[in-house]
Design a protein around this motif. Structure first.
Motif, PDB file in Angstrom:
ATOM      1  N   HIS A  16      56.831 -19.019  -8.989  1.00 14.44           N
ATOM      2  CA  HIS A  16      57.928 -18.095  -8.768  1.00 14.44           C
ATOM      3  C   HIS A  16      58.375 -17.466 -10.072  1.00 14.44           C
ATOM      4  CE1 HIS A  16      58.303 -19.649  -4.721  1.00 14.44           C
ATOM      5  NE2 HIS A  16      58.290 -20.859  -5.221  1.00 14.44           N
ATOM      6  N   ASP A  17      58.730 -16.197 -10.049  1.00 13.36           N
ATOM      7  CA  ASP A  17      59.348 -15.553 -11.194  1.00 13.36           C
ATOM      8  C   ASP A  17      60.846 -15.693 -11.006  1.00 13.36           C
ATOM      9  OD1 ASP A  17      59.474 -12.159 -12.514  1.00 13.36           O
ATOM     10  OD2 ASP A  17      60.213 -14.039 -13.287  1.00 13.36           O
ATOM     11  N   VAL A  18      61.416 -16.774 -11.524  1.00 13.26           N
ATOM     12  CA  VAL A  18      62.813 -17.070 -11.263  1.00 13.26           C
ATOM     13  C   VAL A  18      63.755 -16.418 -12.263  1.00 13.26           C
ATOM     14  CG1 VAL A  18      62.349 -19.193 -10.037  1.00 13.26           C
ATOM     15  CG2 VAL A  18      62.637 -19.235 -12.507  1.00 13.26           C
ATOM     16  N   THR A  19      63.239 -15.614 -13.185  1.00 10.06           N
ATOM     17  CA  THR A  19      64.135 -14.929 -14.102  1.00 10.06           C
ATOM     18  C   THR A  19      64.799 -13.741 -13.429  1.00 10.06           C
ATOM     19  OG1 THR A  19      62.335 -13.590 -14.986  1.00 10.06           O
ATOM     20  CG2 THR A  19      62.875 -15.650 -16.145  1.00 10.06           C
ATOM     21  N   GLU A  20      64.284 -13.321 -12.286  1.00 11.23           N
ATOM     22  CA  GLU A  20      64.930 -12.247 -11.546  1.00 11.23           C
ATOM     23  C   GLU A  20      66.084 -12.830 -10.756  1.00 11.23           C
ATOM     24  OE1 GLU A  20      60.902  -9.656 -10.737  1.00 11.23           O
ATOM     25  OE2 GLU A  20      62.168 -10.257  -9.088  1.00 11.23           O
ATOM     26  N   LEU A  89      83.973 -23.313 -10.622  1.00 15.36           N
ATOM     27  CA  LEU A  89      83.099 -24.138  -9.804  1.00 15.36           C
ATOM     28  C   LEU A  89      82.402 -23.228  -8.806  1.00 15.36           C
ATOM     29  CD1 LEU A  89      85.358 -27.232  -9.013  1.00 15.36           C
ATOM     30  CD2 LEU A  89      83.872 -26.825 -10.975  1.00 15.36           C
ATOM     31  N   LEU A  90      81.121 -23.461  -8.611  1.00 17.81           N
ATOM     32  CA  LEU A  90      80.341 -22.774  -7.586  1.00 17.81           C
ATOM     33  C   LEU A  90      79.847 -23.844  -6.637  1.00 17.81           C
ATOM     34  CD1 LEU A  90      80.237 -20.756 -10.033  1.00 17.81           C
ATOM     35  CD2 LEU A  90      78.044 -20.028  -9.139  1.00 17.81           C
ATOM     36  N   GLY A 127      66.380 -26.065  -1.428  1.00 15.94           N
ATOM     37  CA  GLY A 127      66.523 -25.012  -2.428  1.00 15.94           C
ATOM     38  C   GLY A 127      67.962 -24.653  -2.758  1.00 15.94           C
ATOM     39  N   LEU A 128      68.915 -25.498  -2.402  1.00 20.76           N
ATOM     40  CA  LEU A 128      70.322 -25.163  -2.632  1.00 20.76           C
ATOM     41  C   LEU A 128      70.677 -25.152  -4.119  1.00 20.76           C
ATOM     42  CD1 LEU A 128      72.067 -27.067   0.295  1.00 20.76           C
ATOM     43  CD2 LEU A 128      71.254 -24.698   0.216  1.00 20.76           C
ATOM     44  N   MET A 133      71.954 -22.134  -8.939  1.00 19.95           N
ATOM     45  CA  MET A 133      71.621 -21.809 -10.325  1.00 19.95           C
ATOM     46  C   MET A 133      71.445 -20.298 -10.486  1.00 19.95           C
ATOM     47  SD  MET A 133      71.367 -23.030 -13.351  1.00 19.95           S
ATOM     48  CE  MET A 133      71.342 -24.766 -12.969  1.00 19.95           C
ATOM     49  N   GLY A 134      70.793 -19.666  -9.510  1.00 23.86           N
ATOM     50  CA  GLY A 134      70.662 -18.203  -9.557  1.00 23.86           C
ATOM     51  C   GLY A 134      72.015 -17.523  -9.556  1.00 23.86           C
TER      52      GLY A 134
END
Length: 193
Positions: A16-20, A89-90, A127-128, A133-134
């Motif tokens: 995965h390109d997780v920088t997006e 907080l998220l 994937g929570l 984090m995103g």
């Protein structure tokens, strides 16, 4: 205090390109939508003083369940930093119950710190933590686009964080009796500091 996400995407993170940043909520994948009869997942962000007492209790209980009960961490979770200016907080709730959580702090200095990443045991491998984090990286960029994002990650999760764009710096160290590594995320398009 350790930073412990669920590792549901760790096995395939390199693919995965997780920088997006994540897709807008209206464009999220069908996997984010609940099955019939399941509670919907709702994202939240607030300062501690703006959270109702019952929800705050449930968030702190989630942290206690993960860090104290599961990981047997003896360092205090309530370190006062949740009350600092700039702290947020998220969390993600299902049926009104918090099931995943993290906090964002400012400083010391010109940096954003993410920590207290925790997912309730019965909601892991969905994937929570990656989703939170995103959102946290998006929020950090909104607030301080030039500041790096720092984490002290549990060492065994280094690859999970690296797949999201964090880079390790320094040696393994003990925090709360667990091995950790310091890692930094630099927002795309900003020069390293």
């Amino acid at each position: 205090m350790p930073t412990t996400p669920d590792t549901s995407d760790a096995r395939s993170a390199a693919e995965h390109d997780v920088t997006e940043p994540p897709a807008p909520r209206s464009h999220r994948a069908a996997a984010d939508r609940p099955e019939a009869g399941e509670p919907s997942l709702v994202e939240h962000r607030a300062r501690v003083g703006d959270i109702d007492p019952v929800t705050l209790y449930r968030l702190l209980r989630l942290r206690q369940d993960v860090f104290v009960t599961e990981q047997q961490v003896t360092d205090p979770d309530l370190d006062g930093r949740d009350l600092e200016d700039g702290s947020e907080l998220l969390w993600i709730s299902a049926g009104g119950e918090p099931v995943a959580h993290l906090r964002i702090l400012e400083g010391p200095g010109e940096q954003v710190r993410i920590g207290r990443v925790a997912t309730r045991a019965d909601h892991r491998h969905q994937g929570l933590a990656r989703r939170l984090m995103g959102l946290a990286l998006e929020r950090a960029r909104e607030r301080h686009p030039q500041w790096p994002v720092e984490i002290d990650a549990q060492a065994y999760l280094e690859d999970w964080y690296a797949a999201q764009g964090f880079v390790r710096h320094g040696e393994v160290f003990l925090e709360a009796s667990l091995e950790h590594v310091a890692m930094t995320y630099q927002h795309p398009g900003t020069p390293p500091r």
